[in-house]
Write an enzyme that holds these catalytic residues in place. Structure first.
Site, PDB file in Angstrom:
ATOM      1  N   ASN A  23       0.866  -1.194   0.000  1.00 16.52           N
ATOM      2  CA  ASN A  23       0.000   0.000   0.000  1.00 16.52           C
ATOM      3  C   ASN A  23       0.895   1.234   0.000  1.00 16.52           C
ATOM      4  O   ASN A  23       2.125   1.129   0.115  1.00 16.52           O
ATOM      5  CB  ASN A  23      -0.964  -0.019   1.197  1.00 16.52           C
ATOM      6  CG  ASN A  23      -0.224  -0.120   2.514  1.00 16.52           C
ATOM      7  OD1 ASN A  23       0.733   0.642   2.765  1.00 16.52           O
ATOM      8  ND2 ASN A  23      -0.595  -1.070   3.349  1.00 16.52           N
ATOM      9  N   ASP A  33       1.457  -8.886   1.270  1.00 14.30           N
ATOM     10  CA  ASP A  33       2.314  -7.905   1.956  1.00 14.30           C
ATOM     11  C   ASP A  33       2.661  -8.410   3.363  1.00 14.30           C
ATOM     12  O   ASP A  33       3.842  -8.450   3.766  1.00 14.30           O
ATOM     13  CB  ASP A  33       1.517  -6.576   2.030  1.00 14.30           C
ATOM     14  CG  ASP A  33       2.375  -5.379   2.377  1.00 14.30           C
ATOM     15  OD1 ASP A  33       3.607  -5.548   2.457  1.00 14.30           O
ATOM     16  OD2 ASP A  33       1.811  -4.273   2.546  1.00 14.30           O
ATOM     17  N   GLY A 118      -6.562  -8.990  -4.600  1.00 13.67           N
ATOM     18  CA  GLY A 118      -7.060  -9.430  -3.291  1.00 13.67           C
ATOM     19  C   GLY A 118      -7.857  -8.311  -2.646  1.00 13.67           C
ATOM     20  O   GLY A 118      -8.933  -7.936  -3.125  1.00 13.67           O
ATOM     21  N   TYR A 120      -7.625  -5.235  -2.790  1.00 19.01           N
ATOM     22  CA  TYR A 120      -7.923  -4.087  -3.653  1.00 19.01           C
ATOM     23  C   TYR A 120      -8.983  -4.384  -4.723  1.00 19.01           C
ATOM     24  O   TYR A 120      -9.332  -3.511  -5.521  1.00 19.01           O
ATOM     25  CB  TYR A 120      -6.638  -3.545  -4.306  1.00 19.01           C
ATOM     26  CG  TYR A 120      -5.810  -2.684  -3.363  1.00 19.01           C
ATOM     27  CD1 TYR A 120      -6.220  -2.416  -2.058  1.00 19.01           C
ATOM     28  CD2 TYR A 120      -4.599  -2.114  -3.772  1.00 19.01           C
ATOM     29  CE1 TYR A 120      -5.465  -1.634  -1.186  1.00 19.01           C
ATOM     30  CE2 TYR A 120      -3.837  -1.312  -2.913  1.00 19.01           C
ATOM     31  CZ  TYR A 120      -4.278  -1.088  -1.627  1.00 19.01           C
ATOM     32  OH  TYR A 120      -3.527  -0.303  -0.774  1.00 19.01           O
TER      33      TYR A 120
HETATM   34  N1  AR6 Z   1       1.938 -15.682  -2.164  1.00 19.01           N
HETATM   35  C1  AR6 Z   1       1.423 -15.382  -3.364  1.00 19.01           C
HETATM   36  N2  AR6 Z   1       0.252 -14.732  -3.525  1.00 19.01           N
HETATM   37  C2  AR6 Z   1      -0.435 -14.386  -2.396  1.00 19.01           C
HETATM   38  C3  AR6 Z   1       0.048 -14.665  -1.104  1.00 19.01           C
HETATM   39  C4  AR6 Z   1       1.294 -15.353  -1.003  1.00 19.01           C
HETATM   40  N3  AR6 Z   1       1.828 -15.666   0.173  1.00 19.01           N
HETATM   41  N4  AR6 Z   1      -0.857 -14.192  -0.204  1.00 19.01           N
HETATM   42  C5  AR6 Z   1      -1.875 -13.650  -0.903  1.00 19.01           C
HETATM   43  N5  AR6 Z   1      -1.622 -13.778  -2.234  1.00 19.01           N
HETATM   44  P1  AR6 Z   1      -3.468  -8.853  -1.705  1.00 19.01           P
HETATM   45  P2  AR6 Z   1      -3.845  -6.352  -3.180  1.00 19.01           P
HETATM   46  C6  AR6 Z   1      -2.415 -13.341  -3.392  1.00 19.01           C
HETATM   47  O1  AR6 Z   1      -4.711  -8.609  -0.923  1.00 19.01           O
HETATM   48  O2  AR6 Z   1      -5.142  -6.812  -3.705  1.00 19.01           O
HETATM   49  C7  AR6 Z   1      -2.417  -5.526   1.711  1.00 19.01           C
HETATM   50  O3  AR6 Z   1      -2.962  -5.374   2.997  1.00 19.01           O
HETATM   51  C8  AR6 Z   1      -3.881 -13.142  -3.177  1.00 19.01           C
HETATM   52  O4  AR6 Z   1      -4.569 -14.391  -3.302  1.00 19.01           O
HETATM   53  O5  AR6 Z   1      -2.295  -9.336  -0.948  1.00 19.01           O
HETATM   54  O6  AR6 Z   1      -2.893  -5.698  -4.128  1.00 19.01           O
HETATM   55  C9  AR6 Z   1      -1.531  -4.358   1.302  1.00 19.01           C
HETATM   56  O7  AR6 Z   1      -0.856  -3.785   2.408  1.00 19.01           O
HETATM   57  C10 AR6 Z   1      -4.253 -12.201  -4.290  1.00 19.01           C
HETATM   58  O8  AR6 Z   1      -4.553 -12.907  -5.477  1.00 19.01           O
HETATM   59  O9  AR6 Z   1      -2.980  -7.502  -2.466  1.00 19.01           O
HETATM   60  C11 AR6 Z   1      -2.516  -3.411   0.694  1.00 19.01           C
HETATM   61  O10 AR6 Z   1      -3.160  -2.631   1.666  1.00 19.01           O
HETATM   62  C12 AR6 Z   1      -2.969 -11.406  -4.524  1.00 19.01           C
HETATM   63  O11 AR6 Z   1      -1.945 -12.056  -3.777  1.00 19.01           O
HETATM   64  C13 AR6 Z   1      -3.509  -4.321   0.037  1.00 19.01           C
HETATM   65  O12 AR6 Z   1      -3.475  -5.551   0.745  1.00 19.01           O
HETATM   66  C14 AR6 Z   1      -3.058  -9.946  -4.071  1.00 19.01           C
HETATM   67  O13 AR6 Z   1      -3.814  -9.846  -2.876  1.00 19.01           O
HETATM   68  C15 AR6 Z   1      -3.136  -4.618  -1.388  1.00 19.01           C
HETATM   69  O14 AR6 Z   1      -4.163  -5.355  -1.999  1.00 19.01           O
END
Ligand code: AR6
Length: 356
Positions: A23, A33, A118, A120
């Site tokens: 973020n 993250d 995810g 977002y």
């Molecule tokens: N390895 C690979 N992919 C993953 C993992 C992992 N360990 N964990 C989750 N994913 P998101 P965003 C996938 O929510 O949508 C955070 O709080 C998940 O299934 O992590 O960009 C940040 O600080 C999904 O498909 O990221 C921001 O505030 C993808 O990663 C916010 O979330 C992205 O999900 C960013 O949201």
């Protein structure tokens, strides 16, 4: 294989850089993250505090600390509202900026999560499409091993429509083949008992037979020419004979020339690594894997018959008792020759990917 879709936890990826979907504060959060910060340890947060945050669509780089990668590239994806607020351009920028930073730092391999898909809220099929588009474009001019890491099956979606169309195509063709085989077994002298099931002849099977006949006709035509010409083989016949004797790599190189492609354009479009291409180029008897041979057929935009010819040179054939083959056939018949698109679909159906 320059672009590889894998199911994994990104914190386990031993690559030069992994990308964090962060973020604007860059001070950690949930999802990927949170997982990255937990696995990297406290020092990552300490370094992140010195970066002064990050704008949406931009990227910043830190060390990997306890992670198996050298660097973490933190990028901030857009929050998805309705698709009319510049979300796509921002998401594209995340991938481009991260790749630019990776290149600047000499990375040869990088792993991305599906940014923004995810918390977002970016629709997963569109997020995947954008990721594949930008990475595919980058790979046209750059050499890097790029992983798209899918955390769980649920977070992976190709477009619903495409998925169900392919599923239907598999159902039709897979089922037909198996029905036919069952029926053939029941009709054979060794089959016991019940009356044969109604025979549903698959279109492609009959086409396969037609092709065998065609091939015999071609051979017959050659024999005729030989009889007519005796020892003095004419130029045309010579060419034909050469083509029959061609090895896989000879045919591949000939086709590249015929299509007016450069070697690089061909292997990049095939999702094939440069080193492997050089090996194939330098070894007239090189025997590729089936996935590699098909990747070249796709990159050369061959028809189904031409694909079968190329595969035969490597000792393979397309079969209807194999989902992978049916999916390939589906795309060739549709005239869709984007290897990355095909790989998205293969991944969705748990099949091996094209390229090497
Ligand atoms: N390895 C690979 N992919 C993953 C993992 C992992 N360990 N964990 C989750 N994913 P998101 P965003 C996938 O929510 O949508 C955070 O709080 C998940 O299934 O992590 O960009 C940040 O600080 C999904 O498909 O990221 C921001 O505030 C993808 O990663 C916010 O979330 C992205 O999900 C960013 O949201």
């Amino acid at each position: 294989m320059p672009l590889i879709i894998v199911r994994n936890d990104i914190t386990k990826m031993a690559v030069d850089a992994i990308v964090n979907a962060a973020n604007n504060s860059l001070l950690g959060g949930g999802g990927v993250d949170g997982a990255i910060h937990r696995a990297a340890g406290q020092e990552l947060l300490t370094e992140c505090k010195t970066l002064g945050g990050c704008e949406t669509g931009k990227a910043k780089l830190t060390k990997g600390y306890n992670l198996p990668c050298r660097y973490v590239i933190h990028t901030v994806g857009p929050v998805y509202r309705d698709g009319n607020h510049g979300e796509k351009a921002l998401l594209e920028s995340c991938y481009r900026e991260s790749l630019r930073l990776a290149k600047e730092h000499g990375c040869e391999s990088i792993a991305f999560p599906l940014i923004s898909s995810g918390a977002y809220g970016y629709p997963k099929d569109k997020a995947l499409e954008t990721a594949v588009e930008v990475i595919g474009t980058f790979l046209l001019d750059n050499e890097m091993e790029i992983y798209l890491v899918i955390f769980d099956k649920a977070s992976y979606r190709i477009g619903e429509e495409l998925f169900s169309e392919i599923a239907e195509y598999i159902d039709d063709h897979y089922a037909e083949e198996h029905l036919l085989e069952r029926s053939e077994r029941q009709n054979s002298p060794l089959a016991l008992g019940t009356a044969p099931a109604p025979l549903k002849v698959s279109k492609s099977r009959s086409k396969g037979r037609a092709k065998a006949v065609q091939f015999n006709a071609r051979e017959a035509e050659l024999c005729d020419s030989i009889n007519i010409c005796g020892d003095a083989l004419n130029l045309e016949l010579n060419t034909k004979l050469k083509q029959l004797d061609e090895s896989f790599s000879q045919m591949l190189l000939r086709k590249i020339d015929e299509k007016g492609l450069t070697d690089a354009a061909c292997y990049k479009k095939a999702n094939i690594d440069r080193k492997l291409f050089s090996k194939i180029r330098g070894d007239v008897h090189y025997k590729p894997s089936k996935a590699t041979a098909i990747a070249f057929a796709i990159s050369l935009e061959l028809t189904l018959d031409e694909t079968e010819d190329l595969l035969r040179k490597a000792g393979f054939a397309l079969s209807h008792s194999n989902k992978f083959d049916i999916i390939i056939e589906y795309f060739i018949k549709k005239g869709i020759y984007n290897v990355f698109k095909i790989n998205e679909a293969l991944f969705a159906f748990d099949q091996n990917l094209l390229g090497a």
